[in-house]
Each structure stands twice: as C-alpha cells, then as structure tokens.
Design a protein around this motif. Structure first.
Motif, short mmCIF file in Angstrom:
data_model
loop_
_atom_site.label_atom_id
_atom_site.label_comp_id
_atom_site.label_asym_id
_atom_site.label_seq_id
_atom_site.Cartn_x
_atom_site.Cartn_y
_atom_site.Cartn_z
N HIS A 291 -11.81 41.39 52.39
CA HIS A 291 -10.79 42.32 51.93
C HIS A 291 -10.36 42.03 50.50
CE1 HIS A 291 -10.43 42.39 56.34
NE2 HIS A 291 -9.93 43.60 56.22
N ASN A 292 -10.20 43.10 49.69
CA ASN A 292 -9.57 42.92 48.39
C ASN A 292 -8.06 43.12 48.55
OD1 ASN A 292 -9.00 45.73 48.37
ND2 ASN A 292 -10.88 46.19 47.24
N LEU A 293 -7.31 42.99 47.45
CA LEU A 293 -5.85 43.05 47.53
C LEU A 293 -5.38 44.40 48.07
CD1 LEU A 293 -3.03 41.88 46.98
CD2 LEU A 293 -3.26 42.72 44.61
N GLN A 294 -5.93 45.49 47.57
CA GLN A 294 -5.49 46.82 48.01
C GLN A 294 -5.72 47.01 49.50
OE1 GLN A 294 -7.00 50.19 45.77
NE2 GLN A 294 -6.73 51.57 47.51
N GLU A 295 -6.90 46.63 49.98
CA GLU A 295 -7.21 46.80 51.41
C GLU A 295 -6.28 45.95 52.27
OE1 GLU A 295 -12.04 47.56 50.85
OE2 GLU A 295 -11.23 45.53 51.07
N GLY A 296 -6.01 44.73 51.81
CA GLY A 296 -5.11 43.87 52.56
C GLY A 296 -3.69 44.41 52.61
N VAL A 297 -3.20 44.91 51.49
CA VAL A 297 -1.85 45.48 51.45
C VAL A 297 -1.77 46.73 52.33
CG1 VAL A 297 -0.12 46.62 49.98
CG2 VAL A 297 -1.25 44.53 49.19
N GLU A 298 -2.80 47.55 52.31
CA GLU A 298 -2.80 48.76 53.14
C GLU A 298 -2.69 48.40 54.63
OE1 GLU A 298 -6.42 50.66 51.98
OE2 GLU A 298 -5.53 51.67 50.24
N LYS A 299 -3.47 47.44 55.07
CA LYS A 299 -3.43 47.04 56.48
C LYS A 299 -2.11 46.38 56.84
CE LYS A 299 -8.39 46.61 57.41
NZ LYS A 299 -9.47 45.73 57.92
N THR A 300 -1.58 45.58 55.91
CA THR A 300 -0.32 44.90 56.16
C THR A 300 0.84 45.90 56.20
OG1 THR A 300 -1.19 42.97 54.99
CG2 THR A 300 1.19 43.02 55.40
N TYR A 301 0.82 46.87 55.32
CA TYR A 301 1.88 47.87 55.31
C TYR A 301 1.82 48.75 56.56
CZ TYR A 301 5.10 51.48 53.61
OH TYR A 301 6.15 52.35 53.47
N SER A 302 0.61 49.05 57.04
CA SER A 302 0.48 49.79 58.29
C SER A 302 1.10 49.01 59.45
CB SER A 302 -1.00 50.08 58.60
OG SER A 302 -1.54 50.95 57.64
N TYR A 303 0.86 47.70 59.48
CA TYR A 303 1.47 46.86 60.51
C TYR A 303 2.99 46.85 60.35
CZ TYR A 303 3.01 42.69 62.99
OH TYR A 303 3.69 41.84 63.81
N TYR A 304 3.47 46.74 59.13
CA TYR A 304 4.91 46.74 58.86
C TYR A 304 5.55 48.01 59.40
CZ TYR A 304 9.28 46.85 56.15
OH TYR A 304 10.59 46.93 55.78
N LEU A 305 4.91 49.15 59.14
CA LEU A 305 5.46 50.43 59.61
C LEU A 305 5.47 50.50 61.13
CD1 LEU A 305 3.86 52.93 57.05
CD2 LEU A 305 6.23 52.12 57.13
N GLU A 306 4.44 49.96 61.78
CA GLU A 306 4.39 49.92 63.24
C GLU A 306 5.59 49.15 63.80
OE1 GLU A 306 0.80 48.05 64.38
OE2 GLU A 306 -0.50 49.52 63.38
N GLN A 307 5.97 48.07 63.13
CA GLN A 307 7.03 47.20 63.63
C GLN A 307 8.43 47.70 63.28
OE1 GLN A 307 6.04 44.55 65.61
NE2 GLN A 307 4.13 45.65 65.28
N HIS A 308 8.53 48.64 62.33
CA HIS A 308 9.86 49.04 61.84
C HIS A 308 10.15 50.53 62.05
CE1 HIS A 308 9.27 45.19 59.80
NE2 HIS A 308 10.56 45.13 59.71
N GLN A 309 9.38 51.15 62.93
CA GLN A 309 9.67 52.55 63.24
C GLN A 309 10.80 52.65 64.27
OE1 GLN A 309 8.55 55.01 61.58
NE2 GLN A 309 7.08 53.82 60.40
#
Length: 309
Positions: A291-309
C-alpha cells in the motif's frame, strides 16, 4: 498435515487484529488470548499458559501503546507494562522450550535526531527521544533479551522485527491516545463535519515521519512465520521513504475532501525531526509493502467511518 500452532500476543490490538484478518492466517493454528484471558504482566500465568498449550512459535505483538501525549503523560506505565510483558513472554518461552519467537520492536528504539535512515546496528548507539523514552527502553530491553537467549543457545531463535510507524484498520483515533496519522484523520473529519475552516498543526510541520499501513505489517509477520529460518535476527520493516507532517495533513485532506487551511502552533512538542528506517535487510530478504500512503489513508478512513456512524 497439522498446522503450526502459534501464540499471538496482543490479538486485540491494532497489529494483532490486522494479523488475524490476514488472508493466509488460516494456514496456522493461532492462539490469541486477550489480556482478560492471559495477563502478560503475570509471569506465572504466562508460564502456565505455555506449558498447557505448547505453541511452536510465538509472535509477540502485545504492548501498551500511544501517541506523544500519552507517552509524556504516563512514562511509568509505558516503561513498566512493556518491560514486564516483553520480559515475561520471552523468558517464559525460553523456560518452556519454545524454539522460535518473533518479537515486535519499534523504531523508537533508535537514537534521536538522525537525518540518515536508521539501520539495525544503531540500537543503543545514542540518546533516545525523551518524549517516548520509557516505551523505547522497554522495547530495547526485550529485543536484547531475545538476542542474548539466542547467543547462549542457538537452538532458540528469537528474532525482532522493527517496524516504522504504523496506521490503519483497528487504530486508535482518540486524540488522547492516538498516533499522528489517525489523529490527523480524526481532526480533519471533525473539522469537515463542523465546517471548521482551519486546523491546527503542532510545530511548523517540517518534521518527517515514515508510516506504513497496518495490513502490510500483518503481511510481513505472516511471511516471517513462513520463512522464519531466513529471517535476520533484527530486521527493520518500512516503506523506505518519509513525508513531512505538512504533507501528511495535505494528503489526508485530499483523500477526505477537506477544503480548509492549516495553522501551525509553534508552542507544541513535535518529537524527533526525522525518523526513517533503513530497509536494506528487508529488501534483501525479499519483502515490500503493498500500500502507498493514499491507499492506506483511504482504507483507514473507511474503517474510521464504520466506527463513527
């Protein structure tokens, strides 16, 4: 053929949870007791567990972890908890006859304020970063204990992986406990939701850091288990390049669609000016992150949204 039985410590933490969802983890029989089932700070409990379950290999990923604020606030806990956990699992493994162990170290083990990439030989070659010295001391002591055990009896192969900074799924986003990148994600998301036109950056933003996606650390651990004999006694794990704090903010804002601006607070601590690990051994061993930085941030932000909905 029976599967190799592995004890994973820290199965409830970010590294452990990423490892447990790795696509090849089912190639092994994995024991992953939570801290409520096995308190690694209790040497007798650890010894009894190893005698009962007899793992063939231990992957030690447990630890008390946190960002710069937590390390400054709780140095005693970061030293004692990590020292006790590391010493107990490694020494109990030796007494129980467990021949193979993979210890997860940290780039905090390296001397502070080196502009060149940090090579494995540099451990204990200079002053540690004061803001996380307790954590670093515990990690150094555990790694050295692994080395000493192997030195005294080469039939025990206890090896240490030294990852760069990690972020990703199952990360901590609470500002009181989080590391840089999850803290940035939380700050930018909050500013975006609140329509805040600006975000504060600690320091001038020129300090540089190396971050790797947590799924890639899980992958190198799996490869280390499968190719244990060829794994060096110490091996850095990283992406081989770094970014400035400002670049992390701008890259994360681009992924998240935040259009505001950034303001620097020069009164806040920033830690080391640069911390980049040398990945020559990793490259020679034949592994690189996916993973590059953008791909990692995208996956991490998706996880963040799952946990904070």
């Amino acid at each position: 053929m029976s599967k190799m039985r592995i004890l994973l410590t820290g199965g409830g933490g970010m590294v452990g949870r990423n490892l447990l969802e790795h696509s090849h983890i089912d190639d092994f029989e994995v024991l992953a007791p939570r801290s409520t089932e096995l308190d690694l700070r209790d040497f007798n409990a650890v010894s009894v567990y190893l005698e009962q379950f007899k793992p063939e290999l231990i992957a030690h990923a447990a630890g008390k972890v946190g960002g710069i604020q937590a390390n400054i606030r709780e140095p005693v806990g970061f030293l004692l908890d990590n020292l006790d956990m590391g010493r107990n699992i490694v020494w109990a493994a030796r007494l129980a006859g467990v021949k193979r162990l993979i210890n997860l170290g940290s780039s905090c083990m390296y001397p502070r304020n080196h502009s060149a990439p940090l090579s494995e030989e540099m451990i204990l070659k200079g002053e540690l970063e004061p803001t996380n010295e307790g954590y670093a001391l515990a990690k150094v002591a555990t790694a050295r204990l692994c080395e000493y055990i192997t030195r005294e009896d080469a039939s025990f192969q206890y090896k240490t992986l030294i990852p760069c900074n990690i972020f990703g799924r199952f990360d901590k986003f609470d500002p009181a406990h989080s590391h840089l990148l999850p803290a940035i994600i939380h700050k930018i998301h909050t500013a975006k939701v609140d329509n805040n036109p600006s975000i504060e950056i600690w320091g001038d933003g020129t300090a540089r850091r190396e971050f790797m996606y947590s799924g890639d650390l899980a992958d190198v651990i799996v490869q280390s288990i499968k190719n244990f004999d060829s794994l060096p006694p110490y091996m850095n794990v990283g992406v081989g390049y770094d970014h400035s704090i400002n670049e992390f903010y701008h890259a994360t804002a681009a992924v998240m669609g935040y259009k505001g601006h950034f303001e620097h607070n020069l009164t806040k601590p920033v830690g080391m000016a640069r911390k980049l690990v040398n990945i020559e051994r990793q490259s020679l061993w034949g592994w690189k992150p996916k993973h590059n930085l953008q791909e990692g941030v995208e996956k991490t932000y998706s996880y963040y949204l799952e946990q904070h909905q």
